[in-house]
Design an enzyme around this catalytic site. Structure first.
Site, PDB file in Angstrom:
ATOM      1  N   GLU A 116       8.841 -18.560 -14.438  1.00 18.64           N
ATOM      2  CA  GLU A 116      10.241 -18.922 -14.677  1.00 18.64           C
ATOM      3  C   GLU A 116      10.346 -20.455 -14.583  1.00 18.64           C
ATOM      4  O   GLU A 116       9.927 -21.045 -13.580  1.00 18.64           O
ATOM      5  CB  GLU A 116      11.145 -18.239 -13.652  1.00 18.64           C
ATOM      6  N   ASN A 153      13.856 -11.514  -9.871  1.00 17.68           N
ATOM      7  CA  ASN A 153      14.284 -11.024  -8.560  1.00 17.68           C
ATOM      8  C   ASN A 153      15.764 -10.658  -8.563  1.00 17.68           C
ATOM      9  O   ASN A 153      16.185  -9.709  -7.902  1.00 17.68           O
ATOM     10  CB  ASN A 153      13.987 -12.053  -7.468  1.00 17.68           C
ATOM     11  N   HIS A 172       8.394 -21.139 -11.230  1.00 21.72           N
ATOM     12  CA  HIS A 172       8.289 -19.985 -10.336  1.00 21.72           C
ATOM     13  C   HIS A 172       7.234 -19.019 -10.867  1.00 21.72           C
ATOM     14  O   HIS A 172       7.480 -18.281 -11.822  1.00 21.72           O
ATOM     15  CB  HIS A 172       9.656 -19.296 -10.208  1.00 21.72           C
ATOM     16  N   SER A 198      11.105 -19.382  -4.284  1.00 21.79           N
ATOM     17  CA  SER A 198      11.666 -18.135  -4.813  1.00 21.79           C
ATOM     18  C   SER A 198      13.177 -18.094  -4.616  1.00 21.79           C
ATOM     19  O   SER A 198      13.872 -17.351  -5.298  1.00 21.79           O
ATOM     20  CB  SER A 198      11.077 -16.930  -4.086  1.00 21.79           C
TER      21      SER A 198
HETATM   22  N1  NAD Z   1       3.887 -14.962  -1.948  1.00 19.48           N
HETATM   23  C1  NAD Z   1       4.602 -14.633  -3.011  1.00 19.48           C
HETATM   24  O1  NAD Z   1       4.578 -13.498  -3.475  1.00 19.48           O
HETATM   25  C2  NAD Z   1       5.439 -15.682  -3.697  1.00 19.48           C
HETATM   26  C3  NAD Z   1       5.809 -15.496  -5.038  1.00 19.48           C
HETATM   27  C4  NAD Z   1       6.523 -16.514  -5.697  1.00 19.48           C
HETATM   28  C5  NAD Z   1       6.893 -17.655  -5.001  1.00 19.48           C
HETATM   29  N2  NAD Z   1       6.541 -17.796  -3.676  1.00 19.48           N
HETATM   30  C6  NAD Z   1       6.915 -19.056  -3.011  1.00 19.48           C
HETATM   31  O2  NAD Z   1       5.778 -19.889  -2.961  1.00 19.48           O
HETATM   32  C7  NAD Z   1       5.827 -20.735  -1.799  1.00 19.48           C
HETATM   33  C8  NAD Z   1       4.562 -20.577  -1.000  1.00 19.48           C
HETATM   34  O3  NAD Z   1       4.425 -19.234  -0.611  1.00 19.48           O
HETATM   35  P1  NAD Z   1       3.026 -18.596  -0.205  1.00 19.48           P
HETATM   36  O4  NAD Z   1       3.209 -17.139  -0.207  1.00 19.48           O
HETATM   37  O5  NAD Z   1       1.913 -19.211  -0.980  1.00 19.48           O
HETATM   38  O6  NAD Z   1       2.916 -19.103   1.318  1.00 19.48           O
HETATM   39  P2  NAD Z   1       1.608 -19.249   2.235  1.00 19.48           P
HETATM   40  O7  NAD Z   1       2.085 -19.242   3.631  1.00 19.48           O
HETATM   41  O8  NAD Z   1       0.546 -18.290   1.808  1.00 19.48           O
HETATM   42  O9  NAD Z   1       1.063 -20.729   1.882  1.00 19.48           O
HETATM   43  C9  NAD Z   1       1.749 -21.900   2.212  1.00 19.48           C
HETATM   44  C10 NAD Z   1       0.715 -22.988   2.500  1.00 19.48           C
HETATM   45  O10 NAD Z   1       1.373 -24.232   2.604  1.00 19.48           O
HETATM   46  C11 NAD Z   1       0.739 -24.980   3.632  1.00 19.48           C
HETATM   47  N3  NAD Z   1       1.638 -26.057   4.042  1.00 19.48           N
HETATM   48  C12 NAD Z   1       2.622 -26.073   4.969  1.00 19.48           C
HETATM   49  N4  NAD Z   1       3.229 -27.292   4.990  1.00 19.48           N
HETATM   50  C13 NAD Z   1       2.604 -28.058   4.053  1.00 19.48           C
HETATM   51  C14 NAD Z   1       2.761 -29.385   3.596  1.00 19.48           C
HETATM   52  N5  NAD Z   1       3.700 -30.192   4.105  1.00 19.48           N
HETATM   53  N6  NAD Z   1       1.923 -29.832   2.621  1.00 19.48           N
HETATM   54  C15 NAD Z   1       0.976 -29.036   2.104  1.00 19.48           C
HETATM   55  N7  NAD Z   1       0.784 -27.754   2.493  1.00 19.48           N
HETATM   56  C16 NAD Z   1       1.587 -27.279   3.454  1.00 19.48           C
HETATM   57  C17 NAD Z   1       0.422 -23.954   4.677  1.00 19.48           C
HETATM   58  O11 NAD Z   1      -0.592 -24.430   5.565  1.00 19.48           O
HETATM   59  C18 NAD Z   1      -0.043 -22.779   3.811  1.00 19.48           C
HETATM   60  O12 NAD Z   1      -1.438 -22.830   3.564  1.00 19.48           O
HETATM   61  C19 NAD Z   1       7.114 -20.354  -1.073  1.00 19.48           C
HETATM   62  O13 NAD Z   1       8.125 -21.214  -1.480  1.00 19.48           O
HETATM   63  C20 NAD Z   1       7.387 -18.923  -1.575  1.00 19.48           C
HETATM   64  O14 NAD Z   1       8.746 -18.590  -1.523  1.00 19.48           O
HETATM   65  C21 NAD Z   1       5.812 -16.855  -3.026  1.00 19.48           C
END
Ligand code: NAD
Length: 383
Positions: A157, A196, A145, A124
């Site tokens: 995106e 955003n 994204h 993000s």
């Molecule tokens: N949550 C949101 O609303 C949202 C929206 C858009 C983008 N994002 C982006 O998406 C990404 C993930 O966010 P999220 O909310 O899903 O996080 P999350 O914490 O729910 O999930 C992340 C997962 O990645 C795993 N992980 C950690 N290291 C790893 C590796 N080396 N290989 C494989 N898996 C690994 C973790 O165990 C976890 O299950 C971030 O970059 C975040 O900025 C989040």
């Protein structure tokens, strides 16, 4: 490579976003390797996909046959990164928002994936250019994204880093279309991308309203609810988590302009652990469920057009920087937030001089340079 050539996708990270992104690709018929660092995280991701698929099955949005095909042959859960990426045409990373972790993971994926594979990040806030340069194939790295929840939100995106090739952009865009999404091209890797970024100054203004004691959250929420919004902005902040807003403000303050720094009122809530729905209390008490907003409290001390004006202003900054077109901004906002219309459509009905004056007034009143009108607004070329 063309989007049609993508047969196998790898999703790295099976958390909130990863499991949803994997499900979207599975629904579109792709073979999907879903990887997390421990068996239990992968298992949880698969369970979440299954829970969601069962709901779609009940609603008749997925057939019994496709449901069985997903579990029988399409979905490949795994912990080993090599197994996940070795046959992938497209890899989508959705691991925690930690730059070093992302760079290290991209380095590894680059080493293990086929030479033709495209690598995407769901970040993000991070620079696609910087992530891409951790690999030997920065021209094949882009941002995809997704919005949360990925299965329901239509926008993706599609972000170009400085080294991303046209072909990679086309493949990413085409893949999103094939998944039934609404892709929007973000031609420059700017902080916050489109949605955003356009929304960020609205958050600053909401903070100013509290810090200057102009109105209470409920008074503003009541006003906007009366105008047809399903949820007022402070209630929405409670719903998503005040800490999320706080961290986003710190990020924009660092990456774009110090004026984005969190308001005192927001900082105070975070310090007190009053983060909204998830802690039971934020601006509202959530212990009995969704707060009851008293619509009779609607304030006349806030002009809702101010909130739109700062968004329009930020949107024109993106257009001036060559990030995207006015149409793309509206498509992104409508499909990424659920708003009925986008800021650039609203702008068309606004007199440029009045809009510029309004923004100057806001900049003076709250001492925020980021509210100053852009050249496009001053010259009225946005219409
Ligand atoms: N949550 C949101 O609303 C949202 C929206 C858009 C983008 N994002 C982006 O998406 C990404 C993930 O966010 P999220 O909310 O899903 O996080 P999350 O914490 O729910 O999930 C992340 C997962 O990645 C795993 N992980 C950690 N290291 C790893 C590796 N080396 N290989 C494989 N898996 C690994 C973790 O165990 C976890 O299950 C971030 O970059 C975040 O900025 C989040």
């Amino acid at each position: 490579m063309r989007a049609e050539d993508i047969k196998t996708v790898a999703v790295i990270g099976a958390g909130d976003m990863g499991h949803g992104i994997a499900e979207v690709a599975l629904l579109a018929g792709y073979r999907v390797f879903l990887r997390d660092i421990e068996e239990r995280f992968v298992k949880r991701g698969v369970e979440r996909i299954d829970e969601s698929l069962k709901k779609l099955l009940e609603k008749g949005k997925v057939t019994e046959e496709h449901y069985k095909r997903i579990h029988g042959e399409l979905l490949k859960p795994c912990v080993d990164l090599k197994e996940a990426v070795k046959e992938a045409d497209l890899i989508i990373e959705a691991i925690p928002e930690i730059l070093e972790l992302k760079k290290e993971t991209f380095r590894e994926m680059d080493r293990l994936a086929p030479a033709h594979a495209i690598l995407a990040s769901n970040t993000s806030t991070m620079s696609i250019t910087e992530i891409g340069r951790a690999t030997q194939r920065p021209q094949k790295v882009l941002g995809l994204h997704y919005f949360n929840p990925a299965v329901l939100m239509r926008l993706v995106e599609v972000i170009r880093g400085e080294d991303t090739s046209d072909e990679t952009m086309e493949v990413g865009y085409g893949f999103c279309l094939k998944c039934g999404k609404v892709p929007v091209r973000v031609e420059k890797d700017v902080p916050g991308f489109i949605v955003n970024r356009v929304q960020a100054p609205g958050g600053v203004l909401l903070g100013c309203i509290l810090d200057h004691g102009i109105a209470e959250p409920e008074e503003v929420d009541a006003l906007l609810r009366k105008l047809g919004m399903p949820m007022g902005p402070y209630e929405l902040m409670d719903y998503t988590g005040i800490d999320i807003n706080y961290h986003a403000s710190l990020y924009f303050a660092r990456a774009v302009h110090p004026d984005f720094a969190p308001a005192k009122a927001i900082e105070e809530k975070v310090k007190q652990g009053l983060l909204g729905k998830k802690t039971g209390k934020g601006f509202y008490d959530w212990s009995q469920g969704r707060p009851n907003i008293d619509l009779s409290k609607a304030t006349s001390k806030v002009d809702p057009m101010d909130l739109l004006a700062v968004q329009i202003n930020e949107a024109t900054k993106l257009i001036e920087m060559g990030v995207c077109t006015a149409e793309d901004i509206d498509r992104a906002i409508v499909n990424g937030t659920g708003n009925a219309i986008g800021p650039m459509t609203v702008a068309k009905s606004q007199d440029p001089e009045a809009l510029a004056e309004r923004l100057e007034r806001l900049a003076e009143r709250f001492n925020k340079e980021i509210f100053r009108p852009t050249r496009m607004i001053r010259e009225g070329t946005y219409r």
